[in-house]
Structure formats: C-alpha cells, structure tokens
Scaffold this motif. Structure first.
Motif, PDB file in Angstrom:
ATOM      1  N   UNK A 213       0.834  -1.193   0.000  1.00 38.02           N
ATOM      2  CA  UNK A 213       0.000   0.000   0.000  1.00 38.02           C
ATOM      3  C   UNK A 213       0.871   1.246   0.000  1.00 38.02           C
ATOM      4  N   UNK A 214       0.464   2.232  -0.812  1.00 37.14           N
ATOM      5  CA  UNK A 214       1.213   3.481  -0.897  1.00 37.14           C
ATOM      6  C   UNK A 214       1.153   4.269   0.401  1.00 37.14           C
ATOM      7  N   UNK A 215       0.038   4.177   1.130  1.00 43.21           N
ATOM      8  CA  UNK A 215      -0.084   4.907   2.392  1.00 43.21           C
ATOM      9  C   UNK A 215       0.955   4.428   3.408  1.00 43.21           C
ATOM     10  N   UNK A 216       1.215   3.131   3.432  1.00 44.91           N
ATOM     11  CA  UNK A 216       2.232   2.602   4.354  1.00 44.91           C
ATOM     12  C   UNK A 216       3.605   3.148   4.018  1.00 44.91           C
ATOM     13  N   UNK A 217       3.936   3.189   2.731  1.00 42.91           N
ATOM     14  CA  UNK A 217       5.229   3.729   2.311  1.00 42.91           C
ATOM     15  C   UNK A 217       5.356   5.201   2.687  1.00 42.91           C
ATOM     16  N   UNK A 218       4.302   5.964   2.482  1.00 45.87           N
ATOM     17  CA  UNK A 218       4.343   7.392   2.795  1.00 45.87           C
ATOM     18  C   UNK A 218       4.514   7.630   4.285  1.00 45.87           C
ATOM     19  N   UNK A 219       3.798   6.881   5.111  1.00 42.66           N
ATOM     20  CA  UNK A 219       3.888   7.064   6.564  1.00 42.66           C
ATOM     21  C   UNK A 219       5.284   6.722   7.069  1.00 42.66           C
ATOM     22  N   UNK A 220       5.839   5.604   6.595  1.00 43.51           N
ATOM     23  CA  UNK A 220       7.183   5.209   7.033  1.00 43.51           C
ATOM     24  C   UNK A 220       8.224   6.243   6.600  1.00 43.51           C
ATOM     25  N   UNK A 221       8.133   6.694   5.347  1.00 44.13           N
ATOM     26  CA  UNK A 221       9.106   7.667   4.841  1.00 44.13           C
ATOM     27  C   UNK A 221       9.018   8.987   5.602  1.00 44.13           C
ATOM     28  N   UNK A 222       7.810   9.472   5.850  1.00 45.47           N
ATOM     29  CA  UNK A 222       7.650  10.731   6.577  1.00 45.47           C
ATOM     30  C   UNK A 222       8.102  10.606   8.029  1.00 45.47           C
ATOM     31  N   UNK A 223       7.843   9.462   8.645  1.00 48.15           N
ATOM     32  CA  UNK A 223       8.267   9.264  10.034  1.00 48.15           C
ATOM     33  C   UNK A 223       9.792   9.272  10.148  1.00 48.15           C
ATOM     34  N   UNK A 224      10.463   8.580   9.239  1.00 43.89           N
ATOM     35  CA  UNK A 224      11.928   8.552   9.273  1.00 43.89           C
ATOM     36  C   UNK A 224      12.495   9.933   8.944  1.00 43.89           C
ATOM     37  N   UNK A 225      11.873  10.634   7.997  1.00 48.17           N
ATOM     38  CA  UNK A 225      12.330  11.990   7.664  1.00 48.17           C
ATOM     39  C   UNK A 225      12.218  12.931   8.865  1.00 48.17           C
ATOM     40  N   UNK A 226      11.080  12.900   9.553  1.00 48.09           N
ATOM     41  CA  UNK A 226      10.909  13.759  10.722  1.00 48.09           C
ATOM     42  C   UNK A 226      11.877  13.387  11.841  1.00 48.09           C
ATOM     43  N   UNK A 227      12.083  12.096  12.043  1.00 41.56           N
ATOM     44  CA  UNK A 227      12.988  11.653  13.109  1.00 41.56           C
ATOM     45  C   UNK A 227      14.419  12.099  12.831  1.00 41.56           C
ATOM     46  N   UNK A 228      14.887  11.905  11.610  1.00 47.31           N
ATOM     47  CA  UNK A 228      16.270  12.253  11.283  1.00 47.31           C
ATOM     48  C   UNK A 228      16.479  13.752  11.137  1.00 47.31           C
ATOM     49  N   UNK A 229      15.416  14.483  10.831  1.00 47.18           N
ATOM     50  CA  UNK A 229      15.559  15.915  10.609  1.00 47.18           C
ATOM     51  C   UNK A 229      15.337  16.728  11.876  1.00 47.18           C
ATOM     52  N   UNK A 230      14.294  16.408  12.623  1.00 46.43           N
ATOM     53  CA  UNK A 230      13.922  17.229  13.772  1.00 46.43           C
ATOM     54  C   UNK A 230      14.461  16.701  15.090  1.00 46.43           C
ATOM     55  N   UNK A 231      14.508  15.382  15.244  1.00 42.37           N
ATOM     56  CA  UNK A 231      14.789  14.819  16.568  1.00 42.37           C
ATOM     57  C   UNK A 231      16.174  14.187  16.695  1.00 42.37           C
ATOM     58  N   UNK A 232      16.937  14.107  15.611  1.00 40.69           N
ATOM     59  CA  UNK A 232      18.232  13.433  15.701  1.00 40.69           C
ATOM     60  C   UNK A 232      19.197  14.202  16.586  1.00 40.69           C
ATOM     61  N   UNK A 233      19.165  15.517  16.515  1.00 37.01           N
ATOM     62  CA  UNK A 233      20.055  16.317  17.355  1.00 37.01           C
ATOM     63  C   UNK A 233      19.729  16.140  18.836  1.00 37.01           C
ATOM     64  N   UNK A 234      18.427  16.069  19.161  1.00 32.18           N
ATOM     65  CA  UNK A 234      18.019  15.851  20.548  1.00 32.18           C
ATOM     66  C   UNK A 234      18.458  14.475  21.030  1.00 32.18           C
ATOM     67  N   UNK A 235      18.296  13.464  20.192  1.00 29.17           N
ATOM     68  CA  UNK A 235      18.721  12.112  20.567  1.00 29.17           C
ATOM     69  C   UNK A 235      20.222  12.050  20.767  1.00 29.17           C
ATOM     70  N   UNK A 236      20.974  12.658  19.852  1.00 26.79           N
ATOM     71  CA  UNK A 236      22.439  12.637  19.954  1.00 26.79           C
ATOM     72  C   UNK A 236      22.914  13.354  21.211  1.00 26.79           C
TER      73      UNK A 236
END
Length: 343
Positions: A213-236
């Motif tokens: 399903x395309x919706x599953x691909x979109x959700x996974x891609x957006x979740x990883x993008x947000x995690x690596x873009x917004x929250x990676x600095x906080x995690x590090x």
C-alpha cells in the motif's frame, strides 16, 4: 598415420560452414533500448504534468519567493559584515522570522523525493498496470530503471529551475554580478541538493517496492524523515550526555568525547550531512566542519578557502550521500527483481 588423421580432421572442420551469430539477442537489446526510451519519456511526462508535482513545485516556489525577498531586504546588512562573495548571500541570508533559501531546501527538499517515489511501484500494482508493463518485450529491470531515472530528472530540473530563478531575480533586484568562483559554488550547491533529494527518492522507491500500500510507504518515509531531521540532534545530545557527562569535574575529561559522539550520531542524519556541505560550499569563510582547537589555529592564515579546498573539506559527506542514494536504489532494484508480478 596419427598425423594424417589429424590433418584430415582439421581440413573437415575448416570446410564445415561457420555458424552465423544469432540475431535474437541483438534484436532483444534493441527492443529493450527502445522500450526504455518510450517508458522513460512516458514516466517523465507523467511526473512533470501530475498534480502532485505541481503542488510540490509551487510549494518550493512560494518558499523561494519568501526567502529571496527576505534576503534582498537584508542584503545591505549582510554585505557590510563580509568582504566578498556577496552573490552567494542570496542563498544563505534570511531574517529573524524567515529562514534562508538553503535552509528551506534542506528541510523541505526531501518532501519532493518522498512525494515522487512513495507510490511509484505500489501504484502500478494497485491499478493492475504493472503486469501489462512486465508483459512487454523489455527486460524487467527496465521498468524500475526508467521510473527512477525519470523522477530523478524531474528533481534535477526542479532544483536547477529554482536556482536559476534565485540568480535571475537577485541579479535584477540587487545588481550584483556573480564571479566565476561564485558560479561554480552555486552550480555545485544545486547539484548536491539534487543528490540529497534523489537520496530520499531512492529510499521512498524502495519502500514503494517492499510495501503493498502506498499509504504505508508514505507514513514510514515521513516518520523517518521527521525523526532524522527534527529529533536526531536531541537524541544525539541526550545519548552523549548520558555516556560522557560534562558537569563539574567531568567537563575537563569528557568535553571532547561528548562532542565527538554527538557529531558522529548527528552525521547519521542526511539533513546534518547536507547542512555541513552547503554551509561550506556557500560560505568560503568556513574552514572546518568539526571542532577546532587552539593548536590548530597556530600558524593558520586568515582568509577564504578556494572552491577546490572547500570541496575537499566536505568530500566525505558528499560521497556518503551518493553512496546512500546508490544503496537505497540497489535495494529497491533487488527487491523489485525478486518479487513475483501476478494478478
């Protein structure tokens, strides 16, 4: 006697008619090349004329207009604080409430790659057209190769169109004329931006292949993008502070270890790698992408780095982004070739 028999055998072999090379493989390769060209043009046309691409393009265009207007308004102040390379400030200057064009592209650029690739294969499956494509007289890998190349071409055209608009409007509004090195830096910045977006395109294409399903691909891609873009600095930061605390007496022993661990974890994020690259390419005054000690400043000559030296400084980051893009597409290619296509 043995020599006579060998001579007769050799003569008989020479008299035998030589087999003509089969033309089936040549015709198949020619048909595949023709099929690839047709499929590539079809995918590129669909990509450029789709509502999704138009929405993404106008989103980037709106962001570009806002950031460029802020850069032009603050150009005089930015020029007064530097001694050269003023044309590059069109890409790096913002305001108190508006980010620069380069910062906007670092954050919003992945949306273009994700938006183009999250359903590139799964949409064909759901519509039932993938079987028709696979039944054509072309190699199976032609399908995914043509799709990715067409979408990557669309990304490159979009990025360079945005860069050309920024340069043209900036040239008219400010009267600044770019020098040769500034032109080289701008072209390299646009090329690296296209690679950065194509990296997310390859990743979303892989998700489109492995998910039904395309919706599953979109959700996974957006979740990883947000995690690596917004929250990676906080995690590090939290991980580094937990392993190497810098409070009290620990500051003397753990400061460098804490910083190096934060830097290593942040570089897991493509956003951070891309930010390091563009800050070095668009600002010749940047002489290091990591922490610099006082011993390293001793004997250093103040001045700008040349274009070649700036590229050598960030070459590892560029190689990593290219490698990640190729790795994601290779994974999508292998997954697509190994999956069964049936109704």
């Amino acid at each position: 006697m043995n020599a006579l028999i060998k001579n007769k055998t050799a003569e008989q072999k020479e008299k035998q008619p030589k087999e003509k090379p089969s033309t089936d493989s040549l015709e198949a390769r020619q048909a595949n090349r023709h099929g690839f060209a047709v499929l590539y043009r079809k995918e590129l046309c669909d990509c450029l004329t789709s509502w999704r691409m138009l929405i993404l393009f106008f989103l980037l265009l709106f962001v570009m207009v806002v950031s460029l207007n802020a850069a032009i308004q603050n150009m005089a102040d930015a020029i007064s604080k530097s001694n050269g390379f003023n044309f590059l400030k069109l890409f790096t200057t913002g305001s108190d409430s508006i980010y620069s064009f380069a910062t906007f592209m670092a954050f919003l650029g992945p949306l273009v790659g994700i938006g183009l690739g999250f359903d590139s294969v799964s949409n064909e499956k759901s519509q039932g057209t993938l079987i028709s494509l696979a039944s054509q007289p072309i190699y199976r890998d032609t399908i995914i190769n043509a799709k990715f190349l067409a979408q990557a071409t669309c990304v490159v055209m979009t990025v360079f169109a945005m860069g050309g608009i920024v340069c043209g409007v900036g040239l008219i509004r400010t009267g600044l004329v770019p020098e040769g090195e500034e032109v080289a830096r701008i072209l390299m910045y646009l090329l690296i931006t296209a690679i950065y977006i194509c990296m997310w395109l390859a990743f979303s294409t892989f998700l489109s292949v492995v998910n039904t399903h395309a919706a599953t691909s979109a959700i996974i891609a957006l979740a990883i993008w947000l995690c690596l873009t917004l929250f990676m600095n906080l995690i590090a930061t939290n991980v580094a502070n937990a392993l190497y605390p810098t409070d009290g007496m620990n500051a003397y022993f753990n400061t460098m270890k804490n910083y190096n661990l934060q830097l290593g974890l942040n570089r897991v994020s493509p956003y951070y790698l891309y930010s390091e690259v563009i800050s070095t390419i668009l600002n010749p005054n940047v002489r290091s992408v990591g922490i610099t000690t006082m011993d390293q400043y001793v004997g250093a000559i103040a001045g700008y780095l040349s274009f070649g030296q700036s590229m050598l400084l960030v070459w590892p980051q560029v190689v990593v982004m290219v490698a990640v893009m190729c790795g994601c597409f290779a994974a999508a290619y292998i997954a697509f070739m190994s999956r069964e296509i049936r109704a």
